[in-house]
Design a protein around this motif. Sequence first.
Motif, mmCIF file in Angstrom:
data_model
loop_
_atom_site.group_PDB
_atom_site.id
_atom_site.type_symbol
_atom_site.label_atom_id
_atom_site.label_comp_id
_atom_site.label_asym_id
_atom_site.label_seq_id
_atom_site.Cartn_x
_atom_site.Cartn_y
_atom_site.Cartn_z
ATOM 1 N N LEU A 104 43.437 26.640 50.431
ATOM 2 C CA LEU A 104 43.036 27.573 51.483
ATOM 3 C C LEU A 104 42.387 28.825 50.891
ATOM 4 C CD1 LEU A 104 46.284 27.274 53.636
ATOM 5 C CD2 LEU A 104 44.250 25.835 53.657
ATOM 6 N N SER A 105 41.101 28.712 50.646
ATOM 7 C CA SER A 105 40.315 29.789 50.052
ATOM 8 C C SER A 105 40.932 30.227 48.717
ATOM 9 C CB SER A 105 40.159 30.953 51.034
ATOM 10 O OG SER A 105 38.911 31.593 50.838
ATOM 11 N N GLY A 106 40.506 31.398 48.228
ATOM 12 C CA GLY A 106 41.009 31.848 46.928
ATOM 13 C C GLY A 106 42.505 32.117 46.973
ATOM 14 N N THR A 107 42.943 32.771 48.036
ATOM 15 C CA THR A 107 44.347 33.147 48.141
ATOM 16 C C THR A 107 45.266 31.923 48.110
ATOM 17 O OG1 THR A 107 43.656 34.985 49.538
ATOM 18 C CG2 THR A 107 45.996 34.480 49.516
ATOM 19 N N GLY A 108 44.947 30.908 48.919
ATOM 20 C CA GLY A 108 45.779 29.711 48.972
ATOM 21 C C GLY A 108 45.773 28.964 47.641
ATOM 22 N N HIS A 186 35.208 42.013 38.315
ATOM 23 C CA HIS A 186 36.585 42.479 38.499
ATOM 24 C C HIS A 186 36.735 43.330 39.767
ATOM 25 C CE1 HIS A 186 40.109 45.103 37.758
ATOM 26 N NE2 HIS A 186 40.603 44.022 37.181
ATOM 27 N N ASN A 187 37.711 42.958 40.568
ATOM 28 C CA ASN A 187 38.027 43.688 41.798
ATOM 29 C C ASN A 187 39.294 44.500 41.541
ATOM 30 O OD1 ASN A 187 38.767 44.547 44.336
ATOM 31 N ND2 ASN A 187 38.984 42.520 45.226
ATOM 32 N N PRO A 188 39.307 45.795 41.654
ATOM 33 C CA PRO A 188 38.315 46.654 42.292
ATOM 34 C C PRO A 188 37.357 47.394 41.352
ATOM 35 C CG PRO A 188 40.309 47.902 41.987
ATOM 36 C CD PRO A 188 40.542 46.557 41.366
ATOM 37 N N PHE A 214 42.750 31.999 35.825
ATOM 38 C CA PHE A 214 41.549 32.711 36.244
ATOM 39 C C PHE A 214 41.460 32.775 37.758
ATOM 40 C CE2 PHE A 214 40.125 31.870 31.913
ATOM 41 C CZ PHE A 214 39.420 33.031 31.621
ATOM 42 N N ASP A 215 40.971 33.902 38.230
ATOM 43 C CA ASP A 215 40.712 34.081 39.652
ATOM 44 C C ASP A 215 39.201 34.247 39.792
ATOM 45 O OD1 ASP A 215 40.463 34.818 42.255
ATOM 46 O OD2 ASP A 215 41.872 36.497 42.166
ATOM 47 N N SER A 216 38.549 33.236 40.367
ATOM 48 C CA SER A 216 37.093 33.261 40.474
ATOM 49 C C SER A 216 36.688 33.381 41.943
ATOM 50 C CB SER A 216 36.519 31.973 39.863
ATOM 51 O OG SER A 216 35.126 31.933 40.029
ATOM 52 N N ALA A 217 36.507 34.610 42.378
ATOM 53 C CA ALA A 217 36.195 34.843 43.792
ATOM 54 C C ALA A 217 34.716 35.135 44.007
ATOM 55 C CB ALA A 217 37.044 35.999 44.336
ATOM 56 N N TYR A 218 33.949 35.269 42.900
ATOM 57 C CA TYR A 218 32.575 35.765 43.056
ATOM 58 C C TYR A 218 31.538 35.000 42.258
ATOM 59 C CZ TYR A 218 35.239 39.576 45.025
ATOM 60 O OH TYR A 218 36.097 40.297 45.795
ATOM 61 N N GLN A 219 31.778 33.709 41.979
ATOM 62 C CA GLN A 219 30.815 32.987 41.147
ATOM 63 C C GLN A 219 29.449 32.917 41.846
ATOM 64 O OE1 GLN A 219 31.877 28.975 39.933
ATOM 65 N NE2 GLN A 219 30.063 28.790 38.633
ATOM 66 N N GLN A 247 39.308 29.123 42.839
ATOM 67 C CA GLN A 247 37.934 29.438 43.263
ATOM 68 C C GLN A 247 37.899 29.713 44.758
ATOM 69 O OE1 GLN A 247 36.493 25.615 41.500
ATOM 70 N NE2 GLN A 247 34.503 26.616 41.713
ATOM 71 N N SER A 248 37.219 30.774 45.116
ATOM 72 C CA SER A 248 37.025 31.092 46.530
ATOM 73 C C SER A 248 35.564 30.836 46.898
ATOM 74 C CB SER A 248 37.338 32.559 46.778
ATOM 75 O OG SER A 248 36.906 32.941 48.065
ATOM 76 N N PHE A 249 35.339 30.287 48.076
ATOM 77 C CA PHE A 249 33.969 30.126 48.586
ATOM 78 C C PHE A 249 33.706 31.083 49.744
ATOM 79 C CE2 PHE A 249 34.738 26.486 46.011
ATOM 80 C CZ PHE A 249 33.510 26.224 45.417
ATOM 81 N N GLU A 258 36.634 30.393 57.044
ATOM 82 C CA GLU A 258 36.868 28.942 57.003
ATOM 83 C C GLU A 258 37.895 28.546 55.958
ATOM 84 O OE1 GLU A 258 35.960 26.971 59.230
ATOM 85 O OE2 GLU A 258 34.170 27.805 60.155
ATOM 86 N N ARG A 259 38.250 29.474 55.095
ATOM 87 C CA ARG A 259 39.291 29.258 54.089
ATOM 88 C C ARG A 259 38.997 28.052 53.197
ATOM 89 N NH1 ARG A 259 40.078 33.453 53.349
ATOM 90 N NH2 ARG A 259 42.178 33.363 52.509
ATOM 91 N N VAL A 260 37.878 28.144 52.484
ATOM 92 C CA VAL A 260 37.471 27.082 51.567
ATOM 93 C C VAL A 260 37.759 27.511 50.131
ATOM 94 C CG1 VAL A 260 35.656 25.453 50.975
ATOM 95 C CG2 VAL A 260 35.494 26.767 53.102
HETATM 96 N N1 PMP Z 1 40.760 37.224 44.368
HETATM 97 C C1 PMP Z 1 40.017 38.314 44.389
HETATM 98 C C2 PMP Z 1 39.878 39.107 43.143
HETATM 99 C C3 PMP Z 1 39.384 38.704 45.564
HETATM 100 O O1 PMP Z 1 38.643 39.818 45.558
HETATM 101 C C4 PMP Z 1 39.531 37.920 46.720
HETATM 102 C C5 PMP Z 1 38.871 38.315 48.003
HETATM 103 N N2 PMP Z 1 38.919 39.626 48.353
HETATM 104 C C6 PMP Z 1 40.316 36.765 46.639
HETATM 105 C C7 PMP Z 1 40.901 36.452 45.444
HETATM 106 C C8 PMP Z 1 40.573 35.779 47.727
HETATM 107 O O2 PMP Z 1 39.961 35.834 48.895
HETATM 108 P P1 PMP Z 1 39.952 34.602 49.885
HETATM 109 O O3 PMP Z 1 41.363 34.150 50.034
HETATM 110 O O4 PMP Z 1 39.388 35.160 51.129
HETATM 111 O O5 PMP Z 1 39.110 33.556 49.265
#
Ligand code: PMP
Length: 403
Positions: A104-108, A186-188, A214-219, A247-249, A258-260
């Motif tokens: 479910l998206s990046g978070t899931g 990197h966020n933020p 790894f957290d890849s939210a912005y490829q 990976q987040s889309f 859509e939580r991909v």
């Molecule tokens: N990791 C980071 C670093 C993010 O910035 C985000 C989105 N703000 C996410 C994960 C996950 O977002 P989402 O679950 O909407 O894919």
Amino acid sequence: KSRFADVTLGPPIEVFALNKAFADDTFENKVSLGVGAYRTDKGQPWVLPVVREVEKILAADETLNKEYLPILGLDAFSSAATAMLLGKDSAALVENRAFGVQSLSGTGSLRVGAEFLARVLGSKYFYYSKPTWENHRLVFTNAGFEEGREYRYWSESTRGLDIEGFLEDLRKAPENSIIILHACAHNPTGCDPTQDQWKQIADVMQERKLFPFFDSAYQGFASGDLEKDSWAVRYFVSRGFELLCAQSFAKNFGLYNERVGNLTFVLNDTSYVPQVKSQVTLIVRGMYSNPPSHGARIVAYVLNNPKFYDQWKEHIRTMSSRIIEMRKALRDALERLSTPGDWSHITAQIGMFSYTGLNTAQSEHMIKKHHIYMLRSGRISMCGVTPSNVEYVAQAIHETITN
Ligand code: PMP
């Protein structure tokens, strides 16, 4: 007495509260720089044209149905997503020791991965950058980790990476600790390690037997180049690390709601794959049973069709270059106004966010006086800065700093 009487009020989630305040604000020139979502030059949400087109194709396809997807999701999606991350020729893929799980998206994806590490591998500690995306701690704690710890990352004085502090904190971490690393953008802070610094990080992690998640939210969204934005992950794989990557889309496909997402596992031997998959299956089964199909079908369709893939790559270039242009425009405007301070960090940072350096009181002033919605940490989303509001944003920052 009600069973709910002793429930205490939890803190609001800042970005969502900010979004609501923005929606309720009737000021004509209000600006939303809180949530990280791309806006058109006119400040409107953007559904990528390739997404619209594929949605029409899918809607007309009567062979598709609404039966459950498998527990680990749509294979056409997760295979393509994993290849996009690691590169088609990655040794890990060629040797069948890497695979993806649709989540479910990046978070899931982070949550499923974290729960696997905590429950199945018995991991106790996770480390996250100071600062990091504010949800990492909650996700990993809820997944069953004993303790989350910070590693130094951002240096306020240099407005850049504190690589010495970072490496020192890694050296002190117990073996098998999980290290959350932002793959790019990197966020933020918008500040990534250089390739040479990634090498130093990998050296320490290898020596100390630390596990990368790894957290890849912005490829693709960060630089416009899929390869460049996955360099760090690919480098760790090439060094022989076993790792996880979420990976987040949401951003690169504009499919926020859509939580991909995809959770990639890279193991060092293909013989462990069936057992690992079976344990991930149990985690997903017990959490949400199976993932939704709509968004995953769209992404799979695009990634597996060269014509649509090229069109999508054009879209990510549009989005990333607009962000880069707006960084220049905002910096130029502040320098033209002679706003006190050095604004070079705005163009040095990459990705969706900029750490402006405004403090809490100044950030609150931006909201109250100028109707410019931003986080109290001074973080702004560069996606909300557009040709039509950049001048207004710069003037507001100027007034806030000089008043
Ligand atoms: N990791 C980071 C670093 C993010 O910035 C985000 C989105 N703000 C996410 C994960 C996950 O977002 P989402 O679950 O909407 O894919």
